[in-house]
Design a protein around this motif. Structure first.
Motif, PDB file in Angstrom:
ATOM      1  N   HIS A 111       0.991  -1.203   0.211  1.00 50.58           N
ATOM      2  CA  HIS A 111       0.050   0.030   0.165  1.00 50.58           C
ATOM      3  C   HIS A 111       0.833   1.205   0.142  1.00 50.58           C
ATOM      4  O   HIS A 111       1.551   1.004   1.266  1.00 50.58           O
ATOM      5  N   PRO A 112       0.542   2.026  -0.607  1.00 50.10           N
ATOM      6  CA  PRO A 112       1.715   3.669  -0.948  1.00 50.10           C
ATOM      7  C   PRO A 112       1.514   4.045   0.374  1.00 50.10           C
ATOM      8  O   PRO A 112       0.379   4.220  -0.024  1.00 50.10           O
ATOM      9  N   ALA A 113       2.228   4.985   0.629  1.00 43.35           N
ATOM     10  CA  ALA A 113       2.028   6.092   1.189  1.00 43.35           C
ATOM     11  C   ALA A 113       0.904   7.457   1.713  1.00 43.35           C
ATOM     12  O   ALA A 113       0.917   7.375   0.074  1.00 43.35           O
ATOM     13  N   PRO A 114       0.136   8.015   1.332  1.00 40.77           N
ATOM     14  CA  PRO A 114      -0.243   9.176   2.057  1.00 40.77           C
ATOM     15  C   PRO A 114       0.715   9.704   1.032  1.00 40.77           C
ATOM     16  O   PRO A 114       1.846   9.999   1.580  1.00 40.77           O
ATOM     17  N   ALA A 115      -0.297  10.825  -0.394  1.00 36.08           N
ATOM     18  CA  ALA A 115       0.190  11.493  -0.497  1.00 36.08           C
ATOM     19  C   ALA A 115       1.045  12.792  -0.017  1.00 36.08           C
ATOM     20  O   ALA A 115       1.596  13.482   0.082  1.00 36.08           O
ATOM     21  N   ARG A 116      -0.194  13.349   0.710  1.00 39.38           N
ATOM     22  CA  ARG A 116       0.214  14.020   1.806  1.00 39.38           C
ATOM     23  C   ARG A 116      -0.079  13.859   3.893  1.00 39.38           C
ATOM     24  O   ARG A 116      -1.698  13.214   3.608  1.00 39.38           O
ATOM     25  N   ARG A 117       0.348  13.981   4.234  1.00 45.05           N
ATOM     26  CA  ARG A 117       0.258  13.297   5.613  1.00 45.05           C
ATOM     27  C   ARG A 117      -0.456  14.405   6.385  1.00 45.05           C
ATOM     28  O   ARG A 117      -0.877  15.870   5.928  1.00 45.05           O
ATOM     29  N   VAL A 118      -1.701  13.997   7.478  1.00 47.61           N
ATOM     30  CA  VAL A 118      -1.856  14.449   8.373  1.00 47.61           C
ATOM     31  C   VAL A 118      -1.483  14.868   9.453  1.00 47.61           C
ATOM     32  O   VAL A 118      -1.085  13.111   9.756  1.00 47.61           O
ATOM     33  N   VAL A 119      -1.284  15.525  10.093  1.00 48.14           N
ATOM     34  CA  VAL A 119      -0.678  14.919  11.686  1.00 48.14           C
ATOM     35  C   VAL A 119      -1.481  16.010  12.627  1.00 48.14           C
ATOM     36  O   VAL A 119      -2.376  17.267  12.401  1.00 48.14           O
ATOM     37  N   LEU A 120      -1.483  15.013  13.827  1.00 49.86           N
ATOM     38  CA  LEU A 120      -2.237  15.911  14.988  1.00 49.86           C
ATOM     39  C   LEU A 120      -1.474  16.699  15.646  1.00 49.86           C
ATOM     40  O   LEU A 120      -0.385  15.398  16.853  1.00 49.86           O
ATOM     41  N   ALA A 121      -0.888  17.853  16.121  1.00 50.50           N
ATOM     42  CA  ALA A 121      -1.027  18.170  17.722  1.00 50.50           C
ATOM     43  C   ALA A 121      -1.563  17.894  17.872  1.00 50.50           C
ATOM     44  O   ALA A 121      -2.115  19.208  18.455  1.00 50.50           O
ATOM     45  N   GLN A 122      -1.470  17.669  19.649  1.00 53.47           N
ATOM     46  CA  GLN A 122      -2.523  17.133  19.912  1.00 53.47           C
ATOM     47  C   GLN A 122      -2.248  17.816  21.840  1.00 53.47           C
ATOM     48  O   GLN A 122      -1.211  17.144  22.342  1.00 53.47           O
ATOM     49  N   ALA A 123      -2.442  18.717  22.180  1.00 54.16           N
ATOM     50  CA  ALA A 123      -2.077  18.807  24.028  1.00 54.16           C
ATOM     51  C   ALA A 123      -2.272  17.735  24.540  1.00 54.16           C
ATOM     52  O   ALA A 123      -3.400  16.919  24.914  1.00 54.16           O
ATOM     53  N   LEU A 124      -1.519  17.487  25.635  1.00 61.37           N
ATOM     54  CA  LEU A 124      -1.732  17.037  26.957  1.00 61.37           C
ATOM     55  C   LEU A 124      -2.815  17.228  27.802  1.00 61.37           C
ATOM     56  O   LEU A 124      -2.789  18.435  28.157  1.00 61.37           O
ATOM     57  N   ALA A 125      -3.400  16.189  28.269  1.00 62.47           N
ATOM     58  CA  ALA A 125      -4.474  16.739  28.915  1.00 62.47           C
ATOM     59  C   ALA A 125      -4.954  15.493  29.896  1.00 62.47           C
ATOM     60  O   ALA A 125      -4.399  15.066  30.011  1.00 62.47           O
ATOM     61  N   LYS A 126      -5.061  16.203  31.069  1.00 64.88           N
ATOM     62  CA  LYS A 126      -5.876  15.215  32.047  1.00 64.88           C
ATOM     63  C   LYS A 126      -6.611  13.268  32.029  1.00 64.88           C
ATOM     64  O   LYS A 126      -7.286  13.558  30.441  1.00 64.88           O
ATOM     65  N   GLY A 127      -6.124  12.750  32.865  1.00 63.00           N
ATOM     66  CA  GLY A 127      -7.413  11.460  33.108  1.00 63.00           C
ATOM     67  C   GLY A 127      -6.475  10.905  31.228  1.00 63.00           C
ATOM     68  O   GLY A 127      -5.778  10.974  31.273  1.00 63.00           O
ATOM     69  N   ASP A 128      -7.128  10.260  30.605  1.00 65.89           N
ATOM     70  CA  ASP A 128      -7.824   9.754  29.680  1.00 65.89           C
ATOM     71  C   ASP A 128      -7.716  10.194  28.025  1.00 65.89           C
ATOM     72  O   ASP A 128      -7.568   9.822  26.974  1.00 65.89           O
ATOM     73  N   ARG A 129      -8.112  12.140  27.905  1.00 71.09           N
ATOM     74  CA  ARG A 129      -8.205  12.388  26.984  1.00 71.09           C
ATOM     75  C   ARG A 129      -7.743  12.668  25.898  1.00 71.09           C
ATOM     76  O   ARG A 129      -8.169  12.430  24.880  1.00 71.09           O
ATOM     77  N   ASP A 130      -6.085  12.401  26.381  1.00 66.49           N
ATOM     78  CA  ASP A 130      -5.078  13.200  25.297  1.00 66.49           C
ATOM     79  C   ASP A 130      -5.655  11.396  24.670  1.00 66.49           C
ATOM     80  O   ASP A 130      -5.426  10.912  23.389  1.00 66.49           O
ATOM     81  N   GLU A 131      -5.052  10.196  25.050  1.00 70.07           N
ATOM     82  CA  GLU A 131      -5.493   8.844  24.916  1.00 70.07           C
ATOM     83  C   GLU A 131      -6.378   8.738  23.441  1.00 70.07           C
ATOM     84  O   GLU A 131      -6.045   8.291  22.580  1.00 70.07           O
ATOM     85  N   LEU A 132      -7.604   9.061  23.765  1.00 68.73           N
ATOM     86  CA  LEU A 132      -8.683   9.383  23.803  1.00 68.73           C
ATOM     87  C   LEU A 132      -8.942   9.664  22.412  1.00 68.73           C
ATOM     88  O   LEU A 132      -9.219   8.899  21.560  1.00 68.73           O
ATOM     89  N   ALA A 133      -7.873  10.225  22.197  1.00 69.74           N
ATOM     90  CA  ALA A 133      -7.953  11.285  21.011  1.00 69.74           C
ATOM     91  C   ALA A 133      -6.507  11.035  20.311  1.00 69.74           C
ATOM     92  O   ALA A 133      -7.437  10.424  18.429  1.00 69.74           O
ATOM     93  N   VAL A 134      -5.411   9.887  20.497  1.00 71.33           N
ATOM     94  CA  VAL A 134      -4.648   9.846  19.640  1.00 71.33           C
ATOM     95  C   VAL A 134      -5.577   8.174  19.187  1.00 71.33           C
ATOM     96  O   VAL A 134      -4.914   7.600  18.314  1.00 71.33           O
ATOM     97  N   GLN A 135      -6.002   7.741  19.288  1.00 68.02           N
ATOM     98  CA  GLN A 135      -6.909   6.281  19.233  1.00 68.02           C
ATOM     99  C   GLN A 135      -7.847   6.731  18.700  1.00 68.02           C
ATOM    100  O   GLN A 135      -7.468   5.555  17.617  1.00 68.02           O
ATOM    101  N   ALA A 136      -8.653   7.754  18.774  1.00 68.79           N
ATOM    102  CA  ALA A 136      -9.527   7.636  17.846  1.00 68.79           C
ATOM    103  C   ALA A 136      -8.665   8.124  16.227  1.00 68.79           C
ATOM    104  O   ALA A 136      -8.902   7.903  14.935  1.00 68.79           O
TER     105      ALA A 136
END
Length: 243
Positions: free
Chosen positions: A73-98
């Motif tokens: 499978h070829p890599a995407p032609a254009r990359r999408v990056v998520l700069a996710q702020a560190l958050a309390k609890g597991d909210r940042d991890e939930l964002a990363v998972q989704a």
């Protein structure tokens, strides 16, 4: 659920050859997923290579797959990056998972000014390891040929540097421009910046805008830090022709 496993050392394979999976991945397949001889499953290396085949041995921590199909499978032609702020609890991890399930190419932990959670000292390695584990499991669950990268902890100054070569978009509920309509620029990476529970500070916005970033809104509602990034990724997936 489709059976898909990651074996990072997986190399080019030919139809009719065997792929041997050992260790924790094989043990999970045999003892948790109850994979049995005769079943068909897929194995990928997280870098675009996926092989599919029939299980001819499944015992303990060893799985042997007879390859029936090989796909690059070829890599995407254009990359999408998520700069996710560190958050309390597991909210940042939930964002990363989704975000991983929705197709993000890289996730970057951002030490934002209003981040309650702080990664310092030993917490840095622990946090990165946790995010990497979340990305790995989400990659398998969503059967993704390419596993997202997990970047090093970034400061606002680091995001400013990215703005010099990427299209940086800051999610901000008060922004006048919509993510659905804003110009995405050329073929450079698209970086979505998501603040913590308290949002992105005015100073951070001004600093990033001075470097070329743009504030955008998703709609009239205010989303949690755990859902804003994934929602933005869904919009970008349509706009970039991924969906």
């Amino acid at each position: 659920m489709a059976h898909f496993y990651l074996v990072e050392e997986l190399a080019d394979s030919a139809v009719g050859s065997d792929v041997i999976v050992t260790g924790p991945e094989a043990r999970h397949a045999v003892t948790v997923s109850r994979v049995r001889v005769g079943e068909t499953l897929r194995v990928g290396n997280g870098r675009g290579l996926v092989v599919e085949g029939e299980v001819r041995e499944a015992s303990g921590d060893r799985l042997v797959l007879s390859v029936q199909a090989v796909t690059e499978h070829p890599a995407p032609a254009r990359r999408v990056v998520l700069a996710q702020a560190l958050a309390k609890g597991d909210r940042d991890e939930l964002a990363v998972q989704a975000a991983t399930e929705l197709g993000v190419d890289e996730v970057v932990p951002w030490a934002a000014g209003r981040s309650i959670s702080r990664w310092e000292g030993p917490k840095v390695a622990k946090g990165l390891a946790r995010w990497s584990a979340v990305v790995r499991e989400a990659t398998k669950q969503s059967v993704r040929p390419w596993a997202p990268q997990v970047g090093q902890v970034a400061t606002t100054a680091d995001l400013v540097k990215r703005a010099g070569s990427s299209r940086v978009l800051i999610l901000e509920p008060t922004a006048t421009r919509s993510l659905a309509e804003v110009d995405l620029g050329d073929e450079s990476d698209v970086v979505i910046v998501v603040g913590p529970e308290g949002g992105v500070t005015p100073h951070e916005i001004l600093t990033l805008e001075a470097a070329g970033a743009t504030t955008v809104r998703l709609g009239d509602s205010v989303l949690r830090t755990s859902t804003a990034g994934p929602a933005a990724l869904a919009v970008l997936s349509v706009r970039l022709g991924r969906w």
